[in-house]
Design a protein around this motif. Structure first.
Motif, mmCIF file in Angstrom:
data_model
loop_
_atom_site.group_PDB
_atom_site.id
_atom_site.type_symbol
_atom_site.label_atom_id
_atom_site.label_comp_id
_atom_site.label_asym_id
_atom_site.label_seq_id
_atom_site.Cartn_x
_atom_site.Cartn_y
_atom_site.Cartn_z
ATOM 1 N N VAL A 1 11.391 38.249 -64.986
ATOM 2 C CA VAL A 1 10.026 38.818 -64.956
ATOM 3 C C VAL A 1 8.299 37.780 -64.811
ATOM 4 C CG1 VAL A 1 8.435 40.632 -65.424
ATOM 5 C CG2 VAL A 1 10.978 40.922 -65.721
ATOM 6 N N SER B 1 9.373 41.667 -60.973
ATOM 7 C CA SER B 1 10.730 41.211 -60.647
ATOM 8 C C SER B 1 11.534 41.506 -59.525
ATOM 9 C CB SER B 1 11.156 42.211 -61.756
ATOM 10 O OG SER B 1 12.365 41.487 -62.713
ATOM 11 N N VAL C 1 4.241 37.379 -64.883
ATOM 12 C CA VAL C 1 2.739 37.752 -64.618
ATOM 13 C C VAL C 1 1.825 36.945 -63.512
ATOM 14 C CG1 VAL C 1 1.671 38.917 -65.980
ATOM 15 C CG2 VAL C 1 3.425 38.820 -66.450
ATOM 16 N N LEU D 1 4.394 44.049 -70.453
ATOM 17 C CA LEU D 1 3.363 43.505 -70.404
ATOM 18 C C LEU D 1 2.229 44.045 -68.931
ATOM 19 C CD1 LEU D 1 6.709 41.060 -68.373
ATOM 20 C CD2 LEU D 1 5.162 40.835 -70.738
ATOM 21 N N ARG D 2 2.332 45.098 -68.196
ATOM 22 C CA ARG D 2 0.785 44.954 -68.158
ATOM 23 C C ARG D 2 -0.352 45.405 -68.909
ATOM 24 N NH1 ARG D 2 4.549 48.109 -64.436
ATOM 25 N NH2 ARG D 2 5.103 46.978 -62.409
ATOM 26 N N ARG E 1 8.134 45.789 -68.148
ATOM 27 C CA ARG E 1 7.104 45.286 -67.016
ATOM 28 C C ARG E 1 5.530 46.254 -67.093
ATOM 29 N NH1 ARG E 1 11.488 45.841 -62.982
ATOM 30 N NH2 ARG E 1 10.669 47.708 -62.765
ATOM 31 N N SER F 1 0.526 31.158 -64.449
ATOM 32 C CA SER F 1 1.527 32.597 -63.809
ATOM 33 C C SER F 1 2.307 32.300 -65.532
ATOM 34 C CB SER F 1 2.189 32.594 -62.941
ATOM 35 O OG SER F 1 1.425 32.696 -61.379
ATOM 36 N N VAL G 1 2.278 42.015 -62.035
ATOM 37 C CA VAL G 1 3.596 41.758 -62.739
ATOM 38 C C VAL G 1 4.896 42.377 -61.977
ATOM 39 C CG1 VAL G 1 5.157 42.640 -64.289
ATOM 40 C CG2 VAL G 1 2.867 42.032 -65.581
#
Length: 732
Positions: A460, A470, A462, A525-526, A522, A497, A468
């Motif tokens: 993944v 994948s 970022v 992470l966001r 994901r 990144s 974000v």
């Protein structure tokens, strides 16, 4: 007025009177320790749950957060119930503005019946007088709760039918127990009520010492008085020596048999007045000790003595089995931890952090691993893998694969070629061995990430703007089942990144498949809101801290209940840093003997611009040898590239795929010493191969005083750390 009953409490046993009495007890408990409110929980051993039954001075909506509590929750009432002693926790546990919480277990004749908690108005611990009053209120409250539950009064033994049912349930629980703590929990939940005991201590006997592994109903300070090697004249010593239980029905009887230790036992903080010392025997030897105790003197009839003796043998077998499991499990975890990297290097091209989370349940360890490997030209290899299965064999296989990856990476192999060799290694281990792996290489000069994966969850990414994603790719089969070649995936990666790699234990469970888990990763992470502003770019310590915090956030979000996980999980997050253009110098060279002289001149001029004149002479010699080697043994076109970071990298590209080798020249040979000179003058050197060319490279250390504060190298220079800066790893 009864001294054990709060003033004004009703004496009748009607439900309304009972409710009023409990409310008054809560009010007096809070007033006695200077609290602002109090809560009362009833314990349901069958459901393993604490239920809120009364509140005073706390808003109902606020108290709802503690309406139902599991025994294992990390909150004051649950902790007090588990430990069997008063627990004080600083801070505002319920969001009421309290300075802290003090919780007391409510102990009935058959074991714990609940917990009484008081929210403190001011910081600091209640004094001895306040605590004494709180314990008195708790004792009275426990009695009222027990009467409301219509439990037999103190000293009344359970009926024969109840004991038979309880013994059957205990036997079933002990058969299911895996760890030593499972055994202790089963004994605490069933034996106390089965024999109307008030306290329990379970210890393991090993190396001539008793080591306590669980207790209920005892203050910790009292138990610490008895830690250490066994001495003659103690009841536990005689019990372990003879394998026969000892029953002490009163302090007087204890004094009669063990006068030398009576003061030590009775003058502490424990109120116990009767004891049953039970040897836990397995395979003809004592493996531990269980001590049941009572708050009042009481006789032990012949039936109870027989049942308790049989109970010791039953618990002993379960304890020995669990102890062996714990020992094997601990050794396997030690092996796995030893095979994982203890630290991760902090490199100019990436700052990484990782977390390894062992399975909370399940019988054996897994084979998850991760690694960060420095490559030439400041490139960074990021690796995550998982050996299928659990056990010491899988952990050992993981160690072999990690070592193999490091060896192959040191040869500068491309990701697909490296996985091909790794696949051969796994195939040679046998038909029952399989592993998944993701091998990625980040290039800070080209600002790309190239990776290949074998049966593994995809990476993944970022981006600095918070995006974000994948990439959707078709993974090759796992190692051991794959048929090379492996597919290679390459994508541009903006400066700053994040690259996030993990094993399936982090994203896959009984409740969700890998795709759902990847989507949740994901989303996490966001929500974390990682932006370049959170990375200073000039301080690796700060960058490492931010990446480590992100690792902790991801693990806590995706594995909120780690004790119930049945698979190991590994997580690796790297914050990438591109090399600035001012730190890159690239030159074309003619395909003739004049190239060596031109290369020396280009090196001299470029190092002067970078303020690295001290390295000019050595670098000129290195370039002359590398270019001369191409002219004599390879072919063009030739290209020279210099890279400046914490080290100086010198690269010479040519159009030949031949492999350079160091020759063992004799004293009379006129040549053949070029690569020996290269090896002597550089910190390390090597070759890597492209699709239609090769690159021979060397690395030299840059003196600290020669560094000019390049953005790419300032992260290392700012902290004054050596090249071996590393990020310590912790188990999540």
């Amino acid at each position: 007025m009864c001294p054990n009953r709060p003033e004004g409490a009703e004496a009748d046993s009607s439900p309304a009177a009972g409710a009023r009495a409990l409310a008054l007890a809560l009010r007096q408990a809070a007033a006695g320790v200077g609290g602002q409110g109090s809560l009362l929980h009833r314990w349901d051993p069958g459901a393993g749950r604490l239920t809120l039954v009364a509140v005073d001075g706390v808003d109902a909506g606020t108290a709802r957060a503690w309406a139902e509590l599991d025994e294992e929750q990390d909150v004051p009432p649950s902790r007090a119930l588990r430990r069997g002693v008063l627990v004080q926790v600083a801070g505002d546990s319920l969001g009421t503005g309290a300075a802290g919480t003090v919780a007391v277990p409510l102990l009935g004749t058959g074991g714990p019946v609940g917990a009484l908690s008081v929210l403190l108005s001011a910081a600091g611990e209640p004094d001895d007088v306040q605590l004494s009053f709180l314990h008195a209120v708790a004792a009275w409250t426990a009695q009222r709760l027990e009467q409301a539950d219509t439990k037999p009064p103190h000293g009344e033994a359970a009926s024969g039918r109840e004991r038979t049912a309880g013994a059957e349930e205990l036997t079933a629980r002990l058969a299911e127990a895996v760890t030593v703590q499972d055994v202790v929990q089963a004994v605490a939940q069933h034996v106390l009520s089965l024999f109307s005991a008030d306290g329990l201590v379970v210890s393991v006997f090993e190396g001539g010492r008793l080591t306590r592994v669980g207790e209920v109903g005892y203050p910790m300070d009292y138990l610490k008085r008895f830690e250490g090697p066994l001495n003659a004249g103690l009841p536990v010593t005689d019990v372990l020596r003879t394998h026969r239980p000892q029953f002490m029905e009163s302090p007087a009887q204890m004094y009669e048999r063990y006068a030398a230790v009576t003061d030590r036992i009775l003058m502490g903080t424990s109120p116990k007045m009767a004891w049953a010392f039970l040897p836990l025997v397995a395979s003809g030897r004592a493996v531990g000790m269980a001590i049941l105790s009572y708050n009042q003197p009481r006789p032990f009839d012949q039936e109870e003595r027989t049942r308790l003796t049989a109970l010791g043998a039953l618990v002993g077998q379960a304890l020995e089995r669990a102890r062996l499991y714990d020992l094997e499990h601990a050794r396997a975890q030690e092996l796995q931890s030893a095979l994982l990297p203890g630290t991760l290097p902090r490199l100019p091209g990436a700052v990484a952090a990782a977390r390894y989370v062992p399975a909370g349940r399940g019988e054996q360890v897994g084979g998850d691993w991760f690694d960060v490997i420095p490559l030439s030209a400041d490139r960074v290899a990021l690796v995550v893998g998982d050996v299928m299965g659990h056990g010491i064999a899988e952990a050992a296989t993981m160690g072999r694969l990690r070592t193999a990856v490091r060896t192959l990476a040191d040869l500068d192999m491309a990701p697909d070629e490296l996985l091909g060799h790794l696949n051969d290694l796994v195939s040679d281990l046998g038909e029952d061995f399989y592993a998944t792996c993701l091998y990625a290489v980040y290039d800070p000069v080209g600002r790309t990430c190239c990776y290949a994966l074998a049966g593994h969850p995809p990476p993944v990414f970022v981006h600095p703007d918070g995006t974000v994603h994948s990439p959707v790719v078709s993974p090759d089969p796992p190692l051991g089942a794959a048929a090379p070649p492996f597919a290679v995936h390459e994508l541009p990666l903006p400066d700053g990144s994040l690259v996030v790699l993990c094993t399936d234990g982090l994203i896959e469970s009984d409740a969700q498949d890998a795709e759902q888990g990847l989507a949740e990763l994901r989303r996490v992470l966001r929500r974390a809101g990682v932006r370049p502003a959170r990375f200073t770019g000039a301080d690796q310590e700060e960058d490492a801290r931010v990446v480590a915090e992100l690792c902790d956030t991801v693990v806590s979000e995706l594995l909120p209940d780690r004790e119930r996980t049945n698979d190991d999980a590994a997580l690796l997050i790297a914050h990438t840093r591109a090399m600035p253009a001012c730190d890159i110098a690239s030159f074309g060279l003619p395909d003739d003997p004049r190239a060596a002289g031109q290369a020396r001149e280009l090196v001299r001029d470029q190092l002067a611009r970078w303020g690295l004149d001290d390295l000019a002479t050595t670098t000129e010699l290195l370039v002359s040898e590398l270019v001369g080697n191409v002219i004599r043994h390879a072919r063009g076109p030739m290209r020279l590239r210099l890279l400046r970071s914490r080290i100086l990298t010198c690269e010479v590209y040519d159009g030949s795929l031949s492999t350079p080798r160091i020759r063992h020249a004799t004293y009379t040979d006129e040549g053949g010493r070029g690569l020996q000179l290269v090896a002597a003058l550089s910190r390390r050197w090597g070759a890597r191969y492209l699709s239609d060319a090769k690159c021979i490279w060397t690395e030299q250390d840059i003196p600290n005083g020669s560094r000019t504060g390049s953005p790419h190298e300032s992260a290392a220079a700012a902290s004054g750390e050596p090249d071996e800066d590393e990020e310590p790893l912790t188990a999540a």
